[in-house]
Design a protein around this motif. Structure first.
Motif, PDB file in Angstrom:
ATOM      1  N   PRO A  12       1.109  -0.873   0.058  1.00  0.00           N
ATOM      2  CA  PRO A  12      -0.334   0.416  -0.064  1.00  0.00           C
ATOM      3  C   PRO A  12       1.030   1.007  -0.258  1.00  0.00           C
ATOM      4  O   PRO A  12       2.066   1.607   0.643  1.00  0.00           O
ATOM      5  N   LEU A  13       0.114   2.514  -0.575  1.00  0.00           N
ATOM      6  CA  LEU A  13       1.228   3.937  -0.270  1.00  0.00           C
ATOM      7  C   LEU A  13       0.149   4.500   0.517  1.00  0.00           C
ATOM      8  O   LEU A  13      -0.880   4.936   0.076  1.00  0.00           O
ATOM      9  N   ASP A  14       1.457   5.655   0.999  1.00  0.00           N
ATOM     10  CA  ASP A  14       0.619   6.755   1.228  1.00  0.00           C
ATOM     11  C   ASP A  14       0.032   7.261   1.001  1.00  0.00           C
ATOM     12  O   ASP A  14      -1.526   7.636   1.151  1.00  0.00           O
ATOM     13  N   TRP A  15       0.485   8.156  -0.093  1.00  0.00           N
ATOM     14  CA  TRP A  15      -0.275   9.120  -1.214  1.00  0.00           C
ATOM     15  C   TRP A  15      -0.076   9.150  -2.430  1.00  0.00           C
ATOM     16  O   TRP A  15       1.547   8.380  -2.432  1.00  0.00           O
ATOM     17  N   ALA A  57      -2.968  17.185  -5.328  1.00  0.00           N
ATOM     18  CA  ALA A  57      -4.601  16.502  -4.767  1.00  0.00           C
ATOM     19  C   ALA A  57      -3.921  15.104  -4.869  1.00  0.00           C
ATOM     20  O   ALA A  57      -3.110  14.778  -5.894  1.00  0.00           O
ATOM     21  N   ALA A  58      -4.258  14.623  -4.412  1.00  0.00           N
ATOM     22  CA  ALA A  58      -3.484  13.095  -3.944  1.00  0.00           C
ATOM     23  C   ALA A  58      -5.022  12.290  -2.225  1.00  0.00           C
ATOM     24  O   ALA A  58      -5.327  12.412  -1.933  1.00  0.00           O
ATOM     25  N   VAL A  59      -4.608  10.799  -3.306  1.00  0.00           N
ATOM     26  CA  VAL A  59      -5.158  10.151  -2.088  1.00  0.00           C
ATOM     27  C   VAL A  59      -4.646   8.776  -1.870  1.00  0.00           C
ATOM     28  O   VAL A  59      -3.519   8.916  -2.310  1.00  0.00           O
ATOM     29  N   ASP A  60      -5.262   7.986  -0.810  1.00  0.00           N
ATOM     30  CA  ASP A  60      -4.070   6.560  -0.829  1.00  0.00           C
ATOM     31  C   ASP A  60      -4.170   5.676  -1.095  1.00  0.00           C
ATOM     32  O   ASP A  60      -4.964   5.710  -2.163  1.00  0.00           O
ATOM     33  N   LEU A  61      -3.634   4.555  -1.473  1.00  0.00           N
ATOM     34  CA  LEU A  61      -3.327   3.210  -1.957  1.00  0.00           C
ATOM     35  C   LEU A  61      -3.456   2.766  -1.121  1.00  0.00           C
ATOM     36  O   LEU A  61      -2.198   1.966  -1.222  1.00  0.00           O
ATOM     37  N   ARG A  62      -5.146   2.651  -0.337  1.00  0.00           N
ATOM     38  CA  ARG A  62      -3.851   0.712   0.539  1.00  0.00           C
ATOM     39  C   ARG A  62      -5.065  -0.190  -0.201  1.00  0.00           C
ATOM     40  O   ARG A  62      -4.446  -1.148   0.949  1.00  0.00           O
ATOM     41  N   ASP A  63      -4.807  -0.250  -1.436  1.00  0.00           N
ATOM     42  CA  ASP A  63      -5.178  -1.690  -1.843  1.00  0.00           C
ATOM     43  C   ASP A  63      -3.580  -2.437  -2.514  1.00  0.00           C
ATOM     44  O   ASP A  63      -2.875  -1.974  -2.960  1.00  0.00           O
ATOM     45  N   ALA A  64      -2.911  -3.069  -1.681  1.00  0.00           N
ATOM     46  CA  ALA A  64      -1.512  -3.622  -1.701  1.00  0.00           C
ATOM     47  C   ALA A  64      -1.338  -4.298  -3.316  1.00  0.00           C
ATOM     48  O   ALA A  64      -0.176  -3.970  -4.146  1.00  0.00           O
ATOM     49  N   GLY A 111     -13.310   2.299  -3.990  1.00  0.00           N
ATOM     50  CA  GLY A 111     -12.330   1.343  -2.593  1.00  0.00           C
ATOM     51  C   GLY A 111     -10.206   1.327  -2.896  1.00  0.00           C
ATOM     52  O   GLY A 111     -10.955   0.225  -2.272  1.00  0.00           O
ATOM     53  N   LEU A 112     -10.464   1.578  -3.811  1.00  0.00           N
ATOM     54  CA  LEU A 112      -9.096   1.394  -4.020  1.00  0.00           C
ATOM     55  C   LEU A 112      -8.109   2.833  -2.493  1.00  0.00           C
ATOM     56  O   LEU A 112      -7.687   2.160  -2.329  1.00  0.00           O
ATOM     57  N   SER A 113      -9.112   3.765  -2.322  1.00  0.00           N
ATOM     58  CA  SER A 113      -8.662   4.562  -1.203  1.00  0.00           C
ATOM     59  C   SER A 113      -9.204   5.178  -0.029  1.00  0.00           C
ATOM     60  O   SER A 113     -11.173   4.554  -0.435  1.00  0.00           O
TER      61      SER A 113
END
Length: 306
Positions: free
Chosen positions: A22-25, A53-60, A101-103
Motif C-alpha cells: 500500500p502507498l501513503d499518497w 491533489a492525492a489519495v492513498d492507495l490502500r489496496d496493496a 475502493g482503492l482509497s
C-alpha cells in the motif's frame, strides 16, 4: 471504410502491482487551475492557483489509482463554487469515492496570491498588497482537517539600536548646550528639528511573519481577512502601499511605538492567534531581514487553543 469494431484501449493500470505494497499518497502536484475565492466584501473572484491533489492507495495489490478522475473532479468542483471548508470536504469525499475502493483518504493543497486593498495611514489613498496563501485540507478515514497559511510583511525597528541612538542624541544635546544659555521650549524644539538634533538613527528592516493555522471545522468560511488584520494589528507596522509624506511620517511614528526584536514579534502574533476562536492550532515563524547583519534574525512559536 471497414466495419470492424474498434478494439478497447489497453489499460495497464489495472494490472497487478509487481511489488505488492500500500502507498501513503498518490496524486499530482502543481496543477494549474483557476479557483474562486471570496474577496474582502465576500464576493467570489477568480484567481490563478497551483493545486496538489492525492489519495492513498490502500489496496496493496493494485498497480495505481484512477488519477485522471482526480483532475477532472478538481476542474468541475472549483469551476462551480468558491473555496470554502464545506466545499473542500465535498471535493475530498469525491476523490475517495472516485477510486472505487482503492482509497480511504484524500488530501488537497491550493496555493495562490491574495490581493487586498489596504488604506494609507493618513492621506486617504489606498493600494493593493499581495499575500501568499496556502489552503490545505485532508480527509482521513472520514475525519476532516483544514489548514490556512499566509505571510505578512512588516517593519521592525531594533530596540537595542533605538536605545543606543537615544544615548547619542542625549550626548549631543548635552554637548551643544554645555555653555549656559537660556533654554525654552522654542529653543529646544528648534534644535530637535535641526540636523544637530539627530545624532543617530536605529536600524530597521523589512520583516516577514509566516503563519499557519489549523482551523476548527465549525465555520463555513475561510477567515483569511480577519486573521491577516489581527496579525497586522498585533505587529503594528505592516508595510504600506500608497504613501504620501504624511503617511511616511505616521509610519515612522508607528515604528517608534513598536520597537521589537524577532522574539517580541513572534509573541505578538502568537497572542493574536491564541485569542481567535476559529483557530485550533498555530505555527508562526518571523524573520527580520537584518540591515545590521548579513544574516536574518528568526523566531518560531507554536501552540494549540483549548
Amino acid at each position: 471504410m471497414s466495419s470492424r469494431p474498434t478494439p478497447p484501449l489497453p489499460d495497464v493500470a489495472h494490472d497487478a502491482a509487481a511489488l505488492a505494497r500500500p502507498l501513503d499518497w498518490v496524486g499530482m502536484e502543481r496543477i494549474a487551475l483557476p479557483v474562486r475565492i471570496a474577496d474582502a466584501e465576500g464576493r467570489p473572484v477568480q484567481v490563478a492557483a497551483s493545486v496538489d491533489a492525492a489519495v492513498d492507495l490502500r489496496d496493496a495489490g493494485a498497480r495505481g489509482i484512477h488519477m485522471s478522475r482526480l483532475y477532472l473532479q478538481l476542474q468541475q468542483a472549483f469551476a462551480a463554487e468558491a473555496v470554502t471548508p464545506p466545499g473542500l470536504r465535498r471535493v475530498l469525499q469525491g476523490f475517495v469515492e472516485s477510486q472505487q475502493g482503492l482509497s480511504s483518504s484524500a488530501r488537497l493543497c491550493v496555493r495562490y496570491e491574495h490581493l487586498l486593498l489596504r488604506p494609507a495611514l493618513e492621506s486617504g489613498h489606498a493600494g493593493w498588497k499581495r499575500y501568499p496563501v496556502e489552503i490545505s485540507a485532508e480527509l482521513v478515514e472520514g475525519h476532516f482537517r483544514l489548514w490556512l497559511a499566509f505571510a505578512v510583511e512588516y517593519s521592525s525597528t531594533c530596540p537595542a539600536s533605538a536605545a543606543l541612538s537615544r544615548q547619542l542624541n542625549a550626548e549631543r544635546f548635552a554637548q551643544d548646550f554645555a555653555v549656559a544659555r537660556p533654554l525654552s521650549a522654542g529653543v529646544v524644539s528648534e534644535w530637535l528639528a535641526s540636523e544637530r538634533g539627530l545624532a543617530a538613527t536605529p536600524h530597521a528592516q523589512r520583516s516577514r511573519a509566516a503563519v499557519r493555522v489549523e482551523l476548527r471545522p465549525a465555520f463555513d468560511e475561510l477567515p483569511l481577512l480577519p486573521l491577516v488584520d489581527a496579525v497586522e494589528a498585533a505587529l503594528g507596522t505592516p508595510v504600506q502601499t500608497a504613501v504620501k509624506r504624511e503617511d511616511e511620517q505616521a509610519f515612522a511614528e508607528l515604528n517608534a511605538a513598536n520597537l521589537m526584536f524577532c522574539e517580541d514579534a513572534a509573541r505578538r502574533v502568537a497572542a493574536a492567534l491564541a485569542a481567535d476562536l476559529r483557530v485550533a492550532a498555530w505555527d508562526v515563524t518571523v524573520a527580520h531581514f537584518e540591515s545590521l547583519h548579513p544574516h536574518d534574525a528568526v523566531a518560531r512559536v507554536s501552540g494549540r487553543n483549548g
